[in-house]
Design a protein around this motif. Structure first.
Motif, PDB file in Angstrom:
ATOM      1  N   ALA A 191       0.833  -1.203   0.000  1.00 48.26           N
ATOM      2  CA  ALA A 191       0.000   0.000   0.000  1.00 48.26           C
ATOM      3  C   ALA A 191       0.869   1.255   0.000  1.00 48.26           C
ATOM      4  CB  ALA A 191      -0.919  -0.002   1.209  1.00 48.26           C
ATOM      5  N   THR A 192       0.318   2.340  -0.474  1.00 53.26           N
ATOM      6  CA  THR A 192       1.028   3.617  -0.512  1.00 53.26           C
ATOM      7  C   THR A 192       0.185   4.714   0.145  1.00 53.26           C
ATOM      8  OG1 THR A 192       0.108   4.121  -2.710  1.00 53.26           O
ATOM      9  CG2 THR A 192       2.262   3.034  -2.638  1.00 53.26           C
ATOM     10  N   LYS A 252       4.663  -0.721   8.773  1.00 58.24           N
ATOM     11  CA  LYS A 252       4.173  -0.694  10.148  1.00 58.24           C
ATOM     12  C   LYS A 252       5.144  -1.450  11.038  1.00 58.24           C
ATOM     13  CE  LYS A 252       1.262  -4.832   9.707  1.00 58.24           C
ATOM     14  NZ  LYS A 252      -0.101  -5.391   9.844  1.00 58.24           N
ATOM     15  N   ILE A 253       5.120  -1.136  12.322  1.00 59.83           N
ATOM     16  CA  ILE A 253       5.972  -1.814  13.301  1.00 59.83           C
ATOM     17  C   ILE A 253       5.128  -2.812  14.075  1.00 59.83           C
ATOM     18  CG2 ILE A 253       7.394  -1.526  15.360  1.00 59.83           C
ATOM     19  CD1 ILE A 253       8.183   1.210  14.348  1.00 59.83           C
ATOM     20  N   ALA A 254       5.599  -4.059  14.133  1.00 60.10           N
ATOM     21  CA  ALA A 254       4.892  -5.114  14.867  1.00 60.10           C
ATOM     22  C   ALA A 254       5.811  -5.658  15.955  1.00 60.10           C
ATOM     23  CB  ALA A 254       4.468  -6.226  13.909  1.00 60.10           C
ATOM     24  N   LYS A 307       7.164  -4.313   9.016  1.00 56.83           N
ATOM     25  CA  LYS A 307       6.419  -5.043   8.003  1.00 56.83           C
ATOM     26  C   LYS A 307       5.826  -4.099   6.966  1.00 56.83           C
ATOM     27  CE  LYS A 307       5.001  -9.022  10.808  1.00 56.83           C
ATOM     28  NZ  LYS A 307       3.827  -9.843  11.234  1.00 56.83           N
ATOM     29  N   LYS A 308       5.654  -4.621   5.768  1.00 53.18           N
ATOM     30  CA  LYS A 308       4.995  -3.853   4.716  1.00 53.18           C
ATOM     31  C   LYS A 308       3.490  -3.862   4.960  1.00 53.18           C
ATOM     32  CE  LYS A 308       8.394  -5.125   1.186  1.00 53.18           C
ATOM     33  NZ  LYS A 308       8.602  -5.809  -0.120  1.00 53.18           N
ATOM     34  N   VAL A 309       2.845  -2.742   4.707  1.00 49.89           N
ATOM     35  CA  VAL A 309       1.388  -2.668   4.758  1.00 49.89           C
ATOM     36  C   VAL A 309       0.861  -2.999   3.366  1.00 49.89           C
ATOM     37  CG1 VAL A 309      -0.621  -1.193   5.133  1.00 49.89           C
ATOM     38  CG2 VAL A 309       1.422  -0.941   6.578  1.00 49.89           C
ATOM     39  N   LYS A 310       0.025  -4.026   3.272  1.00 51.73           N
ATOM     40  CA  LYS A 310      -0.498  -4.473   1.986  1.00 51.73           C
ATOM     41  C   LYS A 310      -1.812  -3.754   1.654  1.00 51.73           C
ATOM     42  CE  LYS A 310       2.710  -7.593   1.301  1.00 51.73           C
ATOM     43  NZ  LYS A 310       2.381  -9.015   1.209  1.00 51.73           N
ATOM     44  N   THR A 311      -2.180  -3.796   0.391  1.00 50.53           N
ATOM     45  CA  THR A 311      -3.464  -3.243  -0.039  1.00 50.53           C
ATOM     46  C   THR A 311      -4.602  -4.077   0.552  1.00 50.53           C
ATOM     47  OG1 THR A 311      -3.294  -4.577  -2.058  1.00 50.53           O
ATOM     48  CG2 THR A 311      -2.553  -2.281  -2.187  1.00 50.53           C
ATOM     49  N   GLN A 312      -5.822  -3.551   0.499  1.00 55.06           N
ATOM     50  CA  GLN A 312      -6.971  -4.221   1.100  1.00 55.06           C
ATOM     51  C   GLN A 312      -7.277  -5.555   0.408  1.00 55.06           C
ATOM     52  OE1 GLN A 312      -8.862  -3.298   3.830  1.00 55.06           O
ATOM     53  NE2 GLN A 312      -7.279  -1.742   4.133  1.00 55.06           N
TER      54      GLN A 312
END
Length: 303
Positions: free
Chosen positions: A246-247, A256-258, A270-275
């Motif tokens: 996602a952008t 995001k931080i997990a 981690k990368k945030v992915k699209t819906q």
């Protein structure tokens, strides 16, 4: 009690086969995993799908069955499963008297385990993998040459003593003797030569999370109910397995931080992915509507 088994194409990141077995179908729970694999492989063969490479955990019954019944298949072991067992042993060692210093090396040793197969070309002599792995035993003692005939010295450059964050282990100490037993164990010698060089089963772990969403462990389901939920989980995972990152509105990639439980307070980025998308739902509704319209009863709904 049910157990599910999944075959996944790791290059395409798609679930290709899923099996559901009841515990009373086998002699005991320890035989379930092998039975799952046997059924999954038979299903693939019935559909004329050949398996050239298979990556599993360290299950001994599975390894024996693959060796005896799949001679044309190269069997690999997932590095994560070996690293998990290795880390447990190192953590236990760090709690022993006079062995506390190994604690600072645990992450480095487990990272080295991942490096061994990924840095070794497929088809290379197994002795290369083994000598790469055992070189870490010398490295932690500040010995960087003379590892073996096939892997003679560490690949890192000169080490600056001012940058040291961990203490070298002193040869002849109790912790070094204990570490040698772990590094050179018979089990590790079997596992190292079978470690998967590139592909890993992390996607399969993500799929297991999807299963937990569709079939929560806190709830009980009938056999057909569980089977239906496994199929739904596979459909959902396959449709969304290749989501892009996602952008933001400014077209910057999102992260995001997990704080994973297994990291015990440490974080990971981690990368945030699209819906997620749910196109498979429309396909299922169309199929059900068509079958009802023409008087057909779906197999899973028949009594």
């Amino acid at each position: 009690m049910f157990g599910s088994y999944t075959l996944m194409d790791l290059e395409q990141n798609k679930v290709v086969e899923t099996q559901l077995v009841q515990s009373n179908e086998v002699r005991s729970s320890c035989h379930m995993e092998k039975e799952w694999l046997v059924r999954a492989v038979q299903s693939m063969e019935e559909n004329n799908v050949a398996i050239s490479q298979l990556i599993t955990d360290r299950h001994l019954q599975v390894a024996k069955w693959v060796r005896e019944n799949m001679p044309g298949t190269t069997h690999y072991i997932d590095v994560w499963h070996v690293a998990k067992g290795l880390k447990k042993k190192l953590v236990a060692l760090s709690k022993e008297k006079e062995c506390e210093n190994i604690g600072g090396w645990i992450k480095s040793i487990t990272n080295h385990l991942y490096w061994v197969p990924s840095s070794t070309p497929e088809g290379e002599d197994d002795n290369v993998k083994w000598e790469k792995w055992t070189s870490v035993y010398h490295h932690v003692q500040n010995i960087h040459v003379g590892h073996g005939d096939h892997y003679q010295q560490c690949e890192h450059g000169a080490l600056d003593p001012n940058d040291r964050q961990k203490r070298w282990l002193r040869p002849g100490t109790r912790v070094v003797e204990k570490l040698e037993g772990i590094i050179h164990s018979r089990q590790m010698k079997k596992d190292i030569r079978m470690l998967s060089p590139q592909l890993q089963t992390s996607s399969l772990e993500a799929y297991h999370s999807t299963i937990n969403h569709f079939a929560p462990k806190m709830n009980k389901f009938s056999y057909k109910g569980m089977q239906s939920r496994l199929i739904l989980a596979a459909l959902h995972f396959n449709e969304n397995s290749k989501r892009t990152q996602a952008t933001t509105k400014a077209n910057q990639l999102r992260y995001k931080i997990a704080f994973p439980k297994q990291k015990k307070g440490d974080y990971t980025v981690k990368k945030v992915k699209t819906q997620n998308t749910y196109g498979y739902v429309d396909t299922l509704l169309e199929e059900v509507t068509s079958r009802v319209q023409f008087g057909e009863v779906p197999p899973l709904l028949s009594s």
